[in-house]
Design an enzyme around this catalytic site. Structure first.
Site, PDB file in Angstrom:
ATOM      1  N   HIS A  14     -49.421  -8.342 -35.548  1.00 21.09           N
ATOM      2  CA  HIS A  14     -49.580  -7.268 -36.234  1.00 21.09           C
ATOM      3  C   HIS A  14     -50.232  -6.168 -36.048  1.00 21.09           C
ATOM      4  CE1 HIS A  14     -46.159  -9.706 -39.177  1.00 21.09           C
ATOM      5  NE2 HIS A  14     -47.501 -10.032 -38.762  1.00 21.09           N
ATOM      6  N   HIS A 192     -40.099 -13.539 -39.822  1.00 21.17           N
ATOM      7  CA  HIS A 192     -40.969 -14.233 -40.496  1.00 21.17           C
ATOM      8  C   HIS A 192     -39.565 -15.646 -41.607  1.00 21.17           C
ATOM      9  CE1 HIS A 192     -43.940 -11.772 -39.124  1.00 21.17           C
ATOM     10  NE2 HIS A 192     -44.511 -12.228 -39.846  1.00 21.17           N
ATOM     11  N   GLU A 195     -42.250 -19.851 -42.970  1.00 19.61           N
ATOM     12  CA  GLU A 195     -43.755 -20.052 -42.323  1.00 19.61           C
ATOM     13  C   GLU A 195     -44.492 -19.882 -44.264  1.00 19.61           C
ATOM     14  OE1 GLU A 195     -45.914 -16.154 -42.821  1.00 19.61           O
ATOM     15  OE2 GLU A 195     -47.640 -16.765 -42.226  1.00 19.61           O
ATOM     16  N   ASP A 273     -51.298 -13.144 -34.594  1.00 21.68           N
ATOM     17  CA  ASP A 273     -50.389 -13.328 -35.932  1.00 21.68           C
ATOM     18  C   ASP A 273     -51.525 -12.028 -36.908  1.00 21.68           C
ATOM     19  OD1 ASP A 273     -48.402 -13.365 -38.283  1.00 21.68           O
ATOM     20  OD2 ASP A 273     -49.775 -14.862 -38.662  1.00 21.68           O
ATOM     21  N   ASP A 274     -52.445 -12.228 -37.037  1.00 24.08           N
ATOM     22  CA  ASP A 274     -53.106 -11.235 -37.331  1.00 24.08           C
ATOM     23  C   ASP A 274     -54.926 -11.879 -36.871  1.00 24.08           C
ATOM     24  OD1 ASP A 274     -51.508  -9.961 -39.287  1.00 24.08           O
ATOM     25  OD2 ASP A 274     -51.577 -11.211 -40.141  1.00 24.08           O
TER      26      ASP A 274
HETATM   27  N1  ADE Z   1     -47.954  -9.335 -42.045  1.00 22.89           N
HETATM   28  C1  ADE Z   1     -48.863  -9.750 -41.592  1.00 22.89           C
HETATM   29  N2  ADE Z   1     -49.149 -11.118 -41.396  1.00 22.89           N
HETATM   30  C2  ADE Z   1     -48.222 -11.556 -41.942  1.00 22.89           C
HETATM   31  C3  ADE Z   1     -48.028 -13.213 -42.412  1.00 22.89           C
HETATM   32  N3  ADE Z   1     -48.718 -14.484 -41.052  1.00 22.89           N
HETATM   33  N4  ADE Z   1     -46.953 -13.513 -42.643  1.00 22.89           N
HETATM   34  C4  ADE Z   1     -46.044 -12.425 -43.157  1.00 22.89           C
HETATM   35  N5  ADE Z   1     -46.174 -11.867 -43.424  1.00 22.89           N
HETATM   36  C5  ADE Z   1     -47.428 -11.200 -42.394  1.00 22.89           C
HETATM   37 ZN    ZN Z   2     -46.561 -12.372 -38.569  1.00 18.60          ZN
END
Ligand code: ADE
Ligand code: ZN
Length: 328
Positions: A14, A192, A195, A273-274
């Site tokens: 992201h 997504h 998760e 991811d982040d």
């Molecule tokens: N937005 C940013 N990271 C995310 C994640 N791991 N799951 C869902 N939305 C997200």
């Molecule tokens: Zn994500």
């Protein structure tokens, strides 16, 4: 051996979530924006759990106000990716944060991001493609507007449509209109699922949204019949092990189901991811996977082959990236 220079393909990141903390603090200072609660005393992003993570993410995103900010962000993020050996990346981009889903404004943000990506490609040899993403907890109505932004800008650079956000809100099928709109515009689809939602959310993603890739998807492991479906239909999982560990899905890498999914014949890939939120990089993901499962160059090369085959890019780009992977 260090995995830093090993060439990598990353499918799930992201853009705002990849913002280096120092970059966000710099913009906050320039614009006099209060970011109390976003960072800990050491300057890292801080959050208690998944829902709090989403709140901190959105709070940090407030500093990004103009197309120019997004251009600078794109360059800062791609520098980090390239430093970790990533040669091809796909990033989730959010019209919600880029002009409030107004198509004209979105095009200006997009132009700035694309210009930055062109610069990064020329200077650092990293290729980026964008996946327009709606945010689940903002609801289906806003997702429709996001899909219209995506449809208006679908092409060689915006090549996919997806959904992130709080998987606890509503059902995947509530967003079918947005996904149908994006598909009709020629975009490839991911969402997504699996998760924070269980295997049922993965089934919904496949049946109700008809996606070809799944963001995370790891909780499919709780339903063996579903694992078989993923393997048979060759649905690719964008697995982000470090993210899952930090957000508490699994206590450590060794307990993560990525190896079991792979052994069951599911097409898995690895992403961050982040990254700064989860104290990770692509290099660190590889190091942890080596430590947990004994994976080596052959394994990572295979994951990268799966990733580039599943990439939402044109065939010319795919061929070029494949050659670079093969040469390494
Ligand atoms: N937005 C940013 N990271 C995310 C994640 N791991 N799951 C869902 N939305 C997200
Ligand atoms: Zn994500």
């Amino acid at each position: 051996m260090s995995w830093k220079d090993f060439p990598k393909v990353e499918l799930h990141m992201h853009l705002e979530g990849a913002a280096p903390p120092a970059f966000v603090r710099g913009l906050a200072q320039e614009k006099n924006i209060d970011l109390t609660g976003v960072f800990d005393e050491r300057g890292n992003y801080t959050f208690r759990d998944f829902v709090h993570f989403l709140q901190v993410y959105e709070a940090a995103t407030q500093v990004l106000k103009t197309p120019e900010d997004y251009g600078r962000l794109t360059l800062a993020v791609l520098e980090q990716c390239a430093e970790n050996g990533v040669i091809y990346a796909e990033s989730f981009l959010s019209p919600d944060f880029c002009g409030g889903r107004d198509v004209t404004a979105w095009k200006e943000y997009l132009h700035a991001m694309q210009e930055a990506a062109d610069q990064a490609e020329a200077q650092m040899g990293i290729t980026l493609r964008g996946i327009v993403t709606c945010i689940r907890h903002f609801g289906p109505e806003k997702a429709r507007e996001t899909a219209l932004c995506a449809a208006e800008t679908a092409g060689d650079w915006i090549t996919g449509f997806g959904m992130g956000g709080d998987e606890g809100m509503g059902r995947q099928g509530d967003f079918a209109w947005a996904f149908d709109c994006a598909r009709e515009a020629g975009l490839r689809l991911t969402t997504h699922a699996g998760e924070f939602g269980g295997p049922e959310s993965v089934r919904q993603a496949i049946e109700d949204l008809k996606v070809e890739r799944i963001g995370h998807g790891v909780r499919a492991i709780e339903d063996p019949a579903l694992v078989d479906i993923l393997a048979e239909r060759e649905i690719v999982l964008e697995v982000c092990p470090g993210s899952n560990v930090v957000l508490g899905l699994y206590p450590r890498f060794a307990a993560h189901p990525i190896a079991k999914l792979r052994e069951a014949g599911v097409k898995v890939t690895v992403s961050t991811d982040d990254p700064p939120f989860f104290n990770t990089t692509m290099t660190r993901e590889y190091e942890e996977l080596e430590r947990a499962f004994g994976w080596g160059a052959e394994d990572f090369a295979e994951l990268n082959r799966i990733a580039i085959e599943a990439a939402f890019c044109d065939e010319g780009t795919r061929k070029r990236i494949k050659q670079r992977l093969e040469q390494a």
